[in-house]
Design an enzyme around this catalytic site. Structure first.
Site, PDB file in Angstrom:
ATOM      1  N   ASP A  44      -2.345   4.584   6.641  1.00 13.27           N
ATOM      2  CA  ASP A  44      -2.227   5.582   6.846  1.00 13.27           C
ATOM      3  C   ASP A  44      -3.808   6.104   7.931  1.00 13.27           C
ATOM      4  O   ASP A  44      -4.115   7.009   8.970  1.00 13.27           O
ATOM      5  CB  ASP A  44      -2.041   6.734   5.953  1.00 13.27           C
ATOM      6  N   SER A  45      -4.555   5.221   8.167  1.00 11.27           N
ATOM      7  CA  SER A  45      -5.899   4.878   9.041  1.00 11.27           C
ATOM      8  C   SER A  45      -4.891   5.096  10.296  1.00 11.27           C
ATOM      9  O   SER A  45      -5.571   5.406  11.251  1.00 11.27           O
ATOM     10  CB  SER A  45      -6.344   4.605   9.228  1.00 11.27           C
ATOM     11  N   ASP A  83       1.887   2.604   3.479  1.00  4.83           N
ATOM     12  CA  ASP A  83       0.563   4.233   2.631  1.00  4.83           C
ATOM     13  C   ASP A  83       1.269   5.080   2.853  1.00  4.83           C
ATOM     14  O   ASP A  83       2.247   5.160   3.118  1.00  4.83           O
ATOM     15  CB  ASP A  83      -0.471   3.662   3.755  1.00  4.83           C
ATOM     16  N   LYS A 112       1.221   1.890  -0.945  1.00 12.30           N
ATOM     17  CA  LYS A 112      -0.383   1.803  -1.630  1.00 12.30           C
ATOM     18  C   LYS A 112      -0.751   3.336  -2.089  1.00 12.30           C
ATOM     19  O   LYS A 112       0.438   4.461  -1.238  1.00 12.30           O
ATOM     20  CB  LYS A 112      -1.655   2.132  -0.342  1.00 12.30           C
ATOM     21  N   GLU A 114      -3.103   6.798  -3.292  1.00 13.20           N
ATOM     22  CA  GLU A 114      -4.540   7.607  -3.908  1.00 13.20           C
ATOM     23  C   GLU A 114      -4.637   7.998  -4.556  1.00 13.20           C
ATOM     24  O   GLU A 114      -3.503   8.925  -5.299  1.00 13.20           O
ATOM     25  CB  GLU A 114      -5.302   8.154  -2.324  1.00 13.20           C
ATOM     26  N   GLU A 181     -12.328   1.815  -2.520  1.00 11.14           N
ATOM     27  CA  GLU A 181     -13.201   1.277  -1.204  1.00 11.14           C
ATOM     28  C   GLU A 181     -14.762   3.474  -1.247  1.00 11.14           C
ATOM     29  O   GLU A 181     -14.819   4.066  -2.272  1.00 11.14           O
ATOM     30  CB  GLU A 181     -11.935   2.768  -0.755  1.00 11.14           C
TER      31      GLU A 181
END
Ligand code: KIV
Length: 258
Positions: A44-45, A83, A112, A114, A181
């Site tokens: 999502d970056s 993501d 992925k 979080e 991270e």
């Protein structure tokens, strides 16, 4: 048959360190795949690197599905991880499973997401549904508003124990790997030694089983990068120079040639 999948990533632990990166389109995904990058994250970056946002928060499912489709159509050997964007798994597990299914249907091999203990129920549901999960603990950028900025996590003894417990809990819930991270490298080393699954570090020191770098940082397309980044190319000046030369030559009547 893809060369890299959940089984081969799991088997790499202790045997092979994996240099993994993000990609968001077919062109760069193909080049990364041809170069042997084992795992490509459609992060999502893309919010900051492709879409012009300040954070990852505005990225939505349509952005994610378009990028996952583009990347997965371009790769042959790499495993593609999609993501889950902010909002796609925070509003109930049924909706989260539907969104993860859509990411796999768009071409990803895994998702992925979080979070630690708080997302373990969801990780159990996804893995039970046949959706491999790469977890993400430590500094989780979708919580930027809670942190008040992108800040290193796990610095106090208590905070380190929380990150450690989160990493243990996502392994127990069935994640096949976990992103660590922006945490202290001694904490990342301790987690890597304690877990049976692959740890993928970013800003977490050299002891992780694998590393992520954001593609635009690695290639020097971003001129300002976090301090832990190593640039393996300096593409921003080269690309700017090529555009400028083209504009100059058209203006001067040198291109196209007569
Ligand atoms: O979106 C992303 O690029 C990521 C990496 C920083 C792991 O989540």
């Amino acid at each position: 048959m893809k060369k890299w999948n959940v089984a081969t990533v799991r088997a790499a632990k202790g045997n092979q360190r994996l240099g993994c990166c993000t990609a968001y389109d077919s062109c760069f995904a193909r080049l990364a795949d041809e170069a042997g990058v084992p795992v490509i994250l459609v992060g999502d970056s893309q919010g900051m690197n492709c879409l012009g946002y300040e954070t990852t928060l505005p990225v939505d499912m349509s952005d994610t599905l378009a990028a996952v489709g583009a990347v997965s159509r371009a790769v042959r050997d790499a495993m593609v991880v999609g993501d889950m964007p902010f909002g796609s798994y925070q509003c109930g597990d049924d909706e989260a499973v539907r969104n993860a299914v859509a990411i796999l249907k768009a071409g990803a091999d895994a998702v992925k997401l979080e979070g630690g203990a708080s997302v373990c129920g969801l990780i159990r549901r996804l893995t039970a549904a046949g959706i491999p999960v790469l977890a993400h603990v430590g500094m989780t950028p979708q919580s930027v508003n809670e942190y008040g900025g992108f800040k290193k996590q796990g610095r106090t003894r208590e905070a380190a124990e929380k990150v450690f417990a989160d990493a243990k809990s996502v392994e127990e819930a069935g994640a096949f790997a976990v992103t660590l991270e922006c945490i202290p490298s001694d904490l990342a080393a301790r987690i890597t030694a304690a877990l049976g699954i692959v740890t993928v570090g970013i800003g977490a020191g050299p002891s992780c089983d694998a590393q992520w770098l954001v593609m635009h940082d690695l290639l020097g397309l971003n001129e300002k990068v976090p301090s832990f980044v190593r640039k393996y190319a300096d593409l921003a000046p080269a690309v700017r120079g090529a555009f400028a030369a083209y504009v100059r030559e058209v203006a001067a009547g040198e291109f196209p040639p007569a």
